[in-house]
Design an enzyme around this catalytic site. Structure first.
Site, PDB file in Angstrom:
ATOM      1  N   LYS A  35       0.828  -1.209   0.000  1.00  0.00           N
ATOM      2  CA  LYS A  35       0.000   0.000   0.000  1.00  0.00           C
ATOM      3  C   LYS A  35       0.861   1.258   0.000  1.00  0.00           C
ATOM      4  CE  LYS A  35      -3.849  -0.171  -0.030  1.00  0.00           C
ATOM      5  NZ  LYS A  35      -4.764  -0.287  -1.199  1.00  0.00           N
ATOM      6  N   HIS A  37      -2.290   3.849  -6.978  1.00  0.00           N
ATOM      7  CA  HIS A  37      -3.584   4.465  -7.314  1.00  0.00           C
ATOM      8  C   HIS A  37      -3.383   5.931  -7.713  1.00  0.00           C
ATOM      9  CE1 HIS A  37      -5.326   0.834  -5.737  1.00  0.00           C
ATOM     10  NE2 HIS A  37      -4.832   1.056  -4.551  1.00  0.00           N
TER      11      HIS A  37
END
Length: 345
Positions: free
Chosen positions: A77, A95
């Site tokens: 992450k 992202h």
């Protein structure tokens, strides 16, 4: 063949226990000539000693900022906010290319530091992702939906072992009439995981895919107890469950939104427009007479950290032989980065 120094960083996100490379795969990499460094971590699902036994070296928590030049920093992450400039090559889910919140800041950190982002989401061959957590996202999303429907999910959730989750699913099925469960997107990674969990729980499973939703049979959809959505839509289309359906006669009482595309204009479940959380995993969007629970957790695989890590590592590590030369899926991911952060830009 060149072997980059792989630096497995500790995860900064609270509660994140997954790892990108598990010890068994790290041992094979070391035997193949890679140097693998693993940071100390207070929350990793596997013990640091297993990496030591695999031949990895150990570094302090967060020391990737001082990793040797040329090291590839591998994580799951997002990075912590510091340092402001990123100089290394990083592999993780960033992202950063769809206008997500904070994406510009992330890319600017790479631009300033001269580093390189190889976003796992964009590791593709012929346009198809080759590394993903989808199966376990579907599995956990469906499992939580069943438990909620059976009145066994009243509070928060936390990372767990699959054997414990499976025991709950099997045990909760005893003496019950099988629920009717519908999985939309059943052929994909997430869909296959959802089907497996629902079948383990004793549900009667209906499988729909894109062709089954072109001419949407809304009455048939609403005649299920549980709906698990595993479909992403990039264009406007008829929602699977819209506001009018909440007021309509329906059997449907529980929705597991694995896709969790809650802020998109193309959200196929516009009855819900915000994620749910580990602390509050369920939101009731129904009526007093007919509740309709939605589970829309956006990091479902983190709830089965060991299984998710093992499958992710199994997909990632065979690709590493092409990493140094940025071939194959790495070239595809690098192309996305260079579109947004050109060389010399």
């Amino acid at each position: 063949m060149s072997r980059p120094h792989l630096w497995i960083r500790a995860e900064a996100r609270p509660g994140e226990q997954r790892v990108p490379i598990v010890p068994a795969d790290a041992a094979r990499l070391v035997a193949d000539g890679y140097v693998v460094t693993v940071e100390e971590s207070p929350s990793r699902v596997v013990d640091l000693e297993e990496y030591v036994e695999a031949g990895c070296s150990v570094a302090p928590y967060g020391s990737w900022v001082d990793a040797p030049e040329g090291a590839v920093v591998v994580g799951i992450k997002e990075l912590p906010e510091d340092p402001a400039d990123l100089a290394h090559t990083h592999v993780f889910f960033a992202h950063a290319y769809k206008g997500q919140e904070g994406a510009d800041v992330t890319l600017e950190r790479f631009r300033r530091g001269g580093g390189e982002l190889l976003d796992v989401e964009y590791l593709t061959l012929d346009g198809r992702r080759v590394v993903a957590f989808g199966f376990w996202a579907g599995y956990v999303g469906a499992a939580l939906s069943v438990l909620r429907h059976r009145g066994l999910l009243d509070g928060g959730v936390a990372p767990m072992a699959r054997e414990d989750l499976d025991a709950q699913l099997r045990g909760s099925a005893e003496g019950r009439e099988p629920e009717r469960a519908l999985v939309i997107g059943s052929r994909g990674r997430s869909g296959r995981g959802a089907v497996e969990a629902l079948e383990l729980a004793g549900c009667t499973v209906t499988r729909w895919d894109r062709v089954d939703t072109v001419d949407l049979d809304k009455a048939a959809l609403l005649d299920h107890d549980i709906l698990v959505n595993c479909v992403v839509s990039s264009t406007p289309r008829e929602p699977f469950v819209g506001p009018a359906d909440v007021e309509a006669p329906r059997r449907l009482r529980t929705i597991g939104d694995v896709t969790c595309d809650v802020t998109s204009d193309n959200n196929l479940l516009p009855i819900n427009t915000a994620i749910t959380t580990w602390a509050e995993p369920v939101r009731d969007v129904g009526t007093a007479q007919a509740p309709l629970d939605v589970i829309a957790i956006d990091n479902l695989p983190s709830l089965l950290p060991l299984e998710s890590s093992v499958s992710f590592s199994a997909e990632l590590t065979p690709l590493l032989e092409d990493l140094a030369e940025r071939r194959g899926p790495w070239a595809a991911s690098l192309e996305w980065f260079r579109r947004h952060v050109p060389l010399g830009g």
